[in-house]
Design a protein around this motif. Structure first.
Motif, PDB file in Angstrom:
ATOM      1  N   ILE A  15      27.474  40.572  43.769  1.00 37.97           N
ATOM      2  CA  ILE A  15      28.811  40.903  43.047  1.00 37.97           C
ATOM      3  C   ILE A  15      28.841  42.364  42.903  1.00 37.97           C
ATOM      4  O   ILE A  15      28.414  42.925  42.234  1.00 37.97           O
ATOM      5  CB  ILE A  15      28.409  40.444  41.635  1.00 37.97           C
ATOM      6  N   ASN A  68      27.434  36.435  36.261  1.00 39.15           N
ATOM      7  CA  ASN A  68      26.810  35.269  37.000  1.00 39.15           C
ATOM      8  C   ASN A  68      27.656  34.583  37.992  1.00 39.15           C
ATOM      9  O   ASN A  68      28.957  34.588  37.617  1.00 39.15           O
ATOM     10  CB  ASN A  68      26.187  34.229  36.146  1.00 39.15           C
ATOM     11  N   ILE A  69      27.167  34.149  39.051  1.00 41.33           N
ATOM     12  CA  ILE A  69      27.992  33.197  39.951  1.00 41.33           C
ATOM     13  C   ILE A  69      27.142  31.877  40.049  1.00 41.33           C
ATOM     14  O   ILE A  69      26.181  31.710  40.077  1.00 41.33           O
ATOM     15  CB  ILE A  69      27.892  33.712  41.569  1.00 41.33           C
ATOM     16  N   PHE A  90      26.766  29.231  46.426  1.00 36.90           N
ATOM     17  CA  PHE A  90      27.248  29.748  45.380  1.00 36.90           C
ATOM     18  C   PHE A  90      29.193  29.504  45.257  1.00 36.90           C
ATOM     19  O   PHE A  90      29.484  29.973  46.352  1.00 36.90           O
ATOM     20  CB  PHE A  90      26.896  31.078  44.980  1.00 36.90           C
ATOM     21  N   LEU A  92      32.416  30.894  44.348  1.00 37.74           N
ATOM     22  CA  LEU A  92      33.086  32.195  43.924  1.00 37.74           C
ATOM     23  C   LEU A  92      34.336  32.018  43.089  1.00 37.74           C
ATOM     24  O   LEU A  92      34.851  33.033  42.517  1.00 37.74           O
ATOM     25  CB  LEU A  92      33.598  33.182  45.230  1.00 37.74           C
ATOM     26  N   GLU A  94      33.702  30.417  40.469  1.00 39.35           N
ATOM     27  CA  GLU A  94      33.043  30.144  39.235  1.00 39.35           C
ATOM     28  C   GLU A  94      32.288  31.384  38.887  1.00 39.35           C
ATOM     29  O   GLU A  94      30.946  31.276  39.010  1.00 39.35           O
ATOM     30  CB  GLU A  94      32.071  28.824  39.325  1.00 39.35           C
ATOM     31  N   ILE A  95      32.778  32.407  38.570  1.00 40.32           N
ATOM     32  CA  ILE A  95      32.273  33.553  38.262  1.00 40.32           C
ATOM     33  C   ILE A  95      32.411  33.794  36.867  1.00 40.32           C
ATOM     34  O   ILE A  95      33.459  33.616  36.168  1.00 40.32           O
ATOM     35  CB  ILE A  95      32.813  34.828  38.952  1.00 40.32           C
ATOM     36  N   LYS A 115      37.917  37.886  42.767  1.00 41.74           N
ATOM     37  CA  LYS A 115      38.110  36.789  43.778  1.00 41.74           C
ATOM     38  C   LYS A 115      39.141  37.298  44.690  1.00 41.74           C
ATOM     39  O   LYS A 115      39.333  36.638  45.859  1.00 41.74           O
ATOM     40  CB  LYS A 115      38.593  35.660  42.974  1.00 41.74           C
TER      41      LYS A 115
END
Length: 253
Positions: A15, A68-69, A90, A92, A94-95, A115
């Motif tokens: 990130i 976190n991701i 993962f 993106l 849901e960051i 995003k």
């Protein structure tokens, strides 16, 4: 089958949070062209979104953010007490920015920026993936049990405090060298990082921290190399710190 956290992250880490206090320290990942992923043998263990723990920290001269991701799906293969393969995806969309959890307005603003096309361009590239290529044993007798969250030493300084350098996060006593293909924003590169991995009869413990240069994957916003006047602090450090902590338990492992 129950597993608690997994070899996931390594990755993806990634990130580039628009954010914060001096350039993160740590073992810098070796980056190279994507490598061929060969079919691996072993028992495959599925990993759910609440079983992975991946952390990141992004910095600029005036502050830092970490978070976190979320894992969309993942799996890891184990054979004869060794990790033989794995793939992690993962989301993106849901960051979570951990240090802004009590400030919803600024949390959502920063997540929206990450995003956007400035960073991950989640509309066109909604996922980040990491696929294991190899796990090389370096010193199997050492234990990973004493390693804790990467974020424990990353508390935001008080507003009236001087911004201090982040402490060193170099990984000492690595037991393994892990190589995998990391894909984000449509670009795939291989990264090689040190890790501490311990596998027992039904448990996998792993810990790593490292840094990557976000611009190698095309995340160019605030590129420090393009800053005309660094004294004005109008840039973001290109290196992003990544931390990963695992304590995985599975039945019939």
């Amino acid at each position: 089958m129950k597993i608690l956290k997994t070899l996931s992250a390594l990755f993806v880490a990634i990130i580039v949070a628009a954010a914060c206090t001096s350039n993160p320290k740590g073992d810098e990942a070796k980056v190279s062209e994507a490598e061929e992923v060969k079919e691996s043998e072993g028992m495959e263990i599925s990993v759910s979104s609440d079983e992975a723990d991946m952390e990141f920290v992004g910095t600029k001269p005036t502050g830092r953010h970490y978070g976190n991701i979320a894992l969309t799906n993942g799996s890891i293969k184990v054979k004869d007490g060794k990790v033989t393969g794995g793939k992690f995806v993962f989301d993106l969309n849901e960051i979570t920015i951990t240090d802004l959890k009590d400030d919803q307005e600024n949390h959502d603003k920063l997540v929206g920026h990450l995003k956007s096309d400035d960073f991950f361009d989640a509309e066109n590239y909604p996922q980040v993936t990491f696929e294991l290529v190899s796990v090389k044993s370096l010193n199997p007798e050492k234990s990973a049990e004493n390693y804790d969250s990467y974020q424990n030493d990353m508390e935001q300084p008080a507003e009236d405090e001087k911004i201090m350098e982040l402490p060193e996060f170099e990984l000492e006593g690595a037991t393994h060298e892990v190589t995998g293909n990391l894909t984000m924003r449509g670009k795939t590169l291989a990264i090689t990082v040190p890790a501490k991995i311990e596998i027992s009869e039904n448990n996998v413990k792993a810990f790593t921290n490292f840094s990557i240069d976000r611009t190698k994957w095309g995340l160019m916003y605030g590129d420090e190399s393009k800053a005309v006047d660094k004294a004005k602090d109008q840039f973001i450090y290109n290196k992003v710190g990544v931390g990963f902590n695992i304590n995985a338990t599975a039945e019939n492992m």
